[in-house]
Every structure is written in structure tokens, then in C-alpha cells.
Design an enzyme around this catalytic site. Structure first.
Site, PDB file in Angstrom:
ATOM      1  N   CYS A 143      -8.418   1.668   6.440  1.00  0.00           N
ATOM      2  CA  CYS A 143      -7.874   2.420   5.299  1.00  0.00           C
ATOM      3  C   CYS A 143      -8.285   1.813   3.960  1.00  0.00           C
ATOM      4  O   CYS A 143      -8.741   0.662   3.899  1.00  0.00           O
ATOM      5  CB  CYS A 143      -6.357   2.487   5.410  1.00  0.00           C
ATOM      6  SG  CYS A 143      -5.572   0.943   4.970  1.00  0.00           S
ATOM      7  N   SER A 202       1.218  -9.456  10.851  1.00  0.00           N
ATOM      8  CA  SER A 202       0.574  -8.440  10.007  1.00  0.00           C
ATOM      9  C   SER A 202      -0.939  -8.555  10.151  1.00  0.00           C
ATOM     10  O   SER A 202      -1.547  -9.528   9.702  1.00  0.00           O
ATOM     11  CB  SER A 202       0.997  -8.655   8.544  1.00  0.00           C
ATOM     12  OG  SER A 202       0.096  -7.996   7.687  1.00  0.00           O
ATOM     13  N   THR A 247      -6.577   0.827  11.611  1.00  0.00           N
ATOM     14  CA  THR A 247      -6.759   0.967  10.163  1.00  0.00           C
ATOM     15  C   THR A 247      -6.820  -0.368   9.416  1.00  0.00           C
ATOM     16  O   THR A 247      -7.211  -0.398   8.252  1.00  0.00           O
ATOM     17  CB  THR A 247      -5.582   1.766   9.551  1.00  0.00           C
ATOM     18  OG1 THR A 247      -4.363   1.102   9.905  1.00  0.00           O
ATOM     19  CG2 THR A 247      -5.559   3.197  10.039  1.00  0.00           C
ATOM     20  N   HIS A 291      -1.441  -4.329  19.677  1.00  0.00           N
ATOM     21  CA  HIS A 291      -0.928  -3.929  18.363  1.00  0.00           C
ATOM     22  C   HIS A 291      -0.314  -2.533  18.476  1.00  0.00           C
ATOM     23  O   HIS A 291      -0.864  -1.649  19.131  1.00  0.00           O
ATOM     24  CB  HIS A 291      -2.055  -3.940  17.323  1.00  0.00           C
ATOM     25  CG  HIS A 291      -1.555  -3.804  15.916  1.00  0.00           C
ATOM     26  ND1 HIS A 291      -1.205  -2.587  15.374  1.00  0.00           N
ATOM     27  CD2 HIS A 291      -1.316  -4.725  14.952  1.00  0.00           C
ATOM     28  CE1 HIS A 291      -0.784  -2.773  14.126  1.00  0.00           C
ATOM     29  NE2 HIS A 291      -0.848  -4.065  13.849  1.00  0.00           N
ATOM     30  N   CYS A 314       0.867  -1.182   0.000  1.00  0.00           N
ATOM     31  CA  CYS A 314       0.000   0.000   0.000  1.00  0.00           C
ATOM     32  C   CYS A 314       0.904   1.232   0.000  1.00  0.00           C
ATOM     33  O   CYS A 314       2.128   1.121   0.165  1.00  0.00           O
ATOM     34  CB  CYS A 314      -0.863   0.003   1.251  1.00  0.00           C
ATOM     35  SG  CYS A 314       0.145   0.046   2.739  1.00  0.00           S
ATOM     36  N   SER A 351       1.805  -5.181   3.412  1.00  0.00           N
ATOM     37  CA  SER A 351       3.236  -4.990   3.694  1.00  0.00           C
ATOM     38  C   SER A 351       4.107  -5.961   2.903  1.00  0.00           C
ATOM     39  O   SER A 351       5.266  -6.172   3.258  1.00  0.00           O
ATOM     40  CB  SER A 351       3.486  -5.140   5.198  1.00  0.00           C
ATOM     41  OG  SER A 351       2.800  -6.269   5.701  1.00  0.00           O
ATOM     42  N   HIS A 402       5.140  -4.738   9.010  1.00  0.00           N
ATOM     43  CA  HIS A 402       5.088  -6.105   9.522  1.00  0.00           C
ATOM     44  C   HIS A 402       5.305  -7.135   8.420  1.00  0.00           C
ATOM     45  O   HIS A 402       4.378  -7.787   7.961  1.00  0.00           O
ATOM     46  CB  HIS A 402       3.736  -6.343  10.211  1.00  0.00           C
ATOM     47  CG  HIS A 402       3.650  -5.664  11.542  1.00  0.00           C
ATOM     48  ND1 HIS A 402       2.462  -5.336  12.144  1.00  0.00           N
ATOM     49  CD2 HIS A 402       4.626  -5.264  12.398  1.00  0.00           C
ATOM     50  CE1 HIS A 402       2.708  -4.751  13.307  1.00  0.00           C
ATOM     51  NE2 HIS A 402       4.006  -4.691  13.480  1.00  0.00           N
ATOM     52  N   HIS A 443       3.346   2.230  11.705  1.00  0.00           N
ATOM     53  CA  HIS A 443       2.186   2.024  12.586  1.00  0.00           C
ATOM     54  C   HIS A 443       1.926   3.183  13.538  1.00  0.00           C
ATOM     55  O   HIS A 443       0.893   3.213  14.194  1.00  0.00           O
ATOM     56  CB  HIS A 443       2.378   0.737  13.397  1.00  0.00           C
ATOM     57  CG  HIS A 443       2.725  -0.416  12.517  1.00  0.00           C
ATOM     58  ND1 HIS A 443       4.019  -0.874  12.368  1.00  0.00           N
ATOM     59  CD2 HIS A 443       1.966  -1.160  11.695  1.00  0.00           C
ATOM     60  CE1 HIS A 443       4.029  -1.875  11.497  1.00  0.00           C
ATOM     61  NE2 HIS A 443       2.801  -2.065  11.070  1.00  0.00           N
ATOM     62  N   GLU A 447      -0.082  -0.057  16.476  1.00  0.00           N
ATOM     63  CA  GLU A 447      -0.882   1.079  16.011  1.00  0.00           C
ATOM     64  C   GLU A 447      -1.858   1.534  17.093  1.00  0.00           C
ATOM     65  O   GLU A 447      -2.019   2.731  17.356  1.00  0.00           O
ATOM     66  CB  GLU A 447      -1.652   0.716  14.740  1.00  0.00           C
ATOM     67  CG  GLU A 447      -2.460   1.899  14.227  1.00  0.00           C
ATOM     68  CD  GLU A 447      -3.389   1.558  13.080  1.00  0.00           C
ATOM     69  OE1 GLU A 447      -2.982   0.795  12.183  1.00  0.00           O
ATOM     70  OE2 GLU A 447      -4.530   2.064  13.088  1.00  0.00           O
TER      71      GLU A 447
END
Ligand code: SF4
Length: 317
Positions: free
Chosen positions: A199, A227, A169, A129, A17, A272, A46, A79, A131
Site C-alpha cells: 500500500c 507490526s 500490503t 500473518h 495511515c 499503526s 498491531h 487486517h 492479513e
């Protein structure tokens, strides 16, 4: 002519992405510009292959900023990090480049905004996580994490008319909406985020795998175990009708027995994952008779993000 008995349905979009692309290029350019070593807090993205490749080129991955020698250069991962991490880095005199994905930064901004307006913020995401830790760290006194259905039952808010949900996300869109419905049963006035937090890349990869999964006896997702968006692709494939779905980092991890009785294999990859790993898997499958590859395209992505401002400035100098 009879139809081929073995084929691959290849998801498009899949793989990198815009946020991951930017984060990986950031570390590469930092290494070129400043020389090794460049410290990176947490895995930049990740993916095992990406992390190993950057490590070979001189990146040193650490868990926390206090492991970085004073005055050294550290890159923050895609993240995102909490303000406390920025403060810690400043106290140690570290030079920093923030490779947080702009779409994660957007969620941080929302957390700050709604905390300022004194909302209770219910953050849907996976406990532990990175993030989620970064986003929650923007307003720890206002944010409660909601991971499981049990968490929904435990949440307590100060004013049920002033509650908003935000999310990580990289979640499953369907599961998140389930969690929102459960929360709304408890808090009918629960407000939605101003725009999608899950996202575009996560959503697009889920839509593509959903489109091909019903035709597949097996779906292979290239991605790493840590991930989040890659793991969700396995779940989405199974929910959409694939008989079996597995997450693999590399083609050689695929077990021959998974192909028993399989005529159609779906292939995709997490946000990723560089596409050379998918090409390796396609070659591995072709060697086993799955040489016909039909792409299933559900979106054309054109998103790109500028490099972090700190790095752009250095590159211009
Ligand atoms: S998965 Fe989405 S939020 Fe995460 S880095 Fe990629 S674009 Fe950004």
C-alpha cells in the site's frame, strides 16, 4: 558557528495511515454509539498502546468470533478476515462492523477475481500473518503462500502460463521484488497484479526512512513487534546504510548505550503508531542532547477513508 554535533532526522511520512486511523475511529465510535463492551476480533491494529487504550475504554479483544457471546457486536480488524469468519459470525447471530482497510479489501477482490478466472495465485506474504490468512481464505484452493526463497522452489502450479502473484500490503518493496524475480525465473509468464498491493503508506514510510538512513548512525522505529510494516522499516533502514536500527514500542525502551558515539539519530514510526509516542521519543532524545530535529519529507499524504458503511448508517440514525 559550528554545526550541532547531535541531531535527529525525523521521517515524514511516518505513523498512522488512513486504514489504521479509520479502524481506530471505528472502535471508538462503536463504543460511543453502542456502549461497552464492543468485541474486536484480533488486535484492531498491531500496536500495544492503541490496543491497551481501547481496552481501557471497554473494547474486548478476542482471537476468534466463537469467543464472542451470541448476538453481541464484533468489529473485524484492519487486517481483514476470510469469508469463513463472516460465515461463523453470521451463524452465531453476531452484529458485525468490518474495519478491514479498503486497500486490503482490494487484494481480497483480486484474489476472488483471479480465482474465478482459474489462475494459480502466488501470494507473497508472511506465514501466520492475519492479513495473509484473510486473503488466502478468499480462494484457498487457488492460493499458495510464498514467504521465503525456499517457498519459491516448492511452489507447484497447474498451468505455468496462468499464474499471477499478489502480496500482503505491508511488505518490504525491495524484498518483494526479489521474490517476484525468483518466481519469474521459475515461471516466465508470471503476471503482475493489476495495481500495487503493497500500500501507499508502507511504500511512503520505506522511502522516507531510506532517505534519512544513510546519514544516521542509529535509526529508531516506533512500533510493535507484531507490526509487519514497522519491522520492515528497521530492515530498510539497515539496508539503506544506518549503522544500527531498533524497534521500540515506547521511549523508555531505548537503551542509553545505543546512543554511544551517535551524532545523528533517525526517527520514524510504523503505520499503526499514534504520533504522541514519537513525540515522547523526541522529548527523551532532547533530554540527552538531541534537541535539534530536522524533518525529512519525501511525500505529502492526503489519503482518507470513509468509516465502514454499517457504522455510518448507525451514526445517521
Ligand atoms: S498499512 Fe496500508 S493496508 Fe494496512 S491499514 Fe494502513 S493503508 Fe491499509
Amino acid at each position: 558557528m559550528s554545526a550541532p554535533t547531535k541531531r535527529v532526522l525525523l521521517a515524514n511520512p511516518r505513523g498512522y495511515c488512513a486504514g489504521v486511523d479509520r479502524a481506530v475511529i471505528t472502535v471508538e465510535k462503536a463504543l460511543e454509539t453502542y456502549g461497552a463492551p464492543v468485541y474486536v476480533r484480533k488486535e484492531i491494529v498491531h500496536n500495544r498502546h492503541v490496543v491497551e487504550t481501547l481496552r481501557e475504554r471497554g473494547a474486548i479483544f478476542v482471537d476468534e468470533a466463537d469467543e464472542v457471546p451470541e448476538g453481541a457486536l464484533v468489529v473485524f480488524s484492519a487486517h481483514g478476515v476470510s469469508p469463513a469468519v463472516h460465515e461463523q459470525a453470521a451463524e452465531r447471530g453476531l452484529r458485525t462492523i468490518d474495519a478491514t482497510c479498503p486497500l486490503v479489501t482490494k487484494v481480497h477482490f483480486e484474489a476472488r477475481r483471479f480465482a474465478k478466472e482459474d489462475y494459480d495465485i502466488l501470494l507473497i506474504g508472511h506465514e501466520g500473518h492475519e492479513e495473509v490468512e484473510g486473503t488466502a481464505g478468499e480462494a484457498p484452493e487457488h492460493v499458495q503462500l510464498v514467504d521465503t526463497a525456499e517457498d519459491v522452489a516448492k511452489v507447484e502450479v497447474r498451468d505455468p502460463s496462468k499464474v499471477i502473484w499478489l502480496s500482503q500490503t505491508t511488505l518490504s518493496v525491495d524484498e518483494t521484488m526479489e521474490r517476484v524475480d525468483q518466481l519469474r525465473e521459475r515461471f516466465p509468464d508470471l503476471q503482475n497484479p493489476p495495481s500495487d498491493d503493497i500500500c501507499y503508506a508502507t511504500q511512503n514510510r520505506q522511502v522516507a526512512v531510506k532517505a534519512l538512513a544513510p546519514e544516521c548512525e542509529l535509526v529508531l522505529v516506533v512500533g510493535s513487534q507484531n507490526s509487519s510494516n514497522s519491522k520492515r522499516l528497521v530492515e530498510v533502514a539497515l539496508q539503506a546504510g544506518a549503522d544500527a536500527a531498533y524497534l521500540v514500542d515506547f521511549a523508555h525502551e531505548v537503551q542509553e548505550s545505543w546512543l554511544d558515539g551517535v551524532s545523528t539519530v533517525g526517527v520514524t514510526s510504523g503505520a499503526s503508531v499514534p504520533d504522541n509516542l514519537v513525540m515522547d521519543l523526541l522529548r527523551w532524545l532532547a533530554e540527552r542532547g538531541y534537541g535539534q530535529v530536522d524533518e525529512v519529507t519525501t511525500a505529502n499524504e492526503k489519503v482518507a477513508f470513509a468509516l465502514p458503511a454499517e457504522l455510518r448508517k448507525a451514526l445517521k440514525a
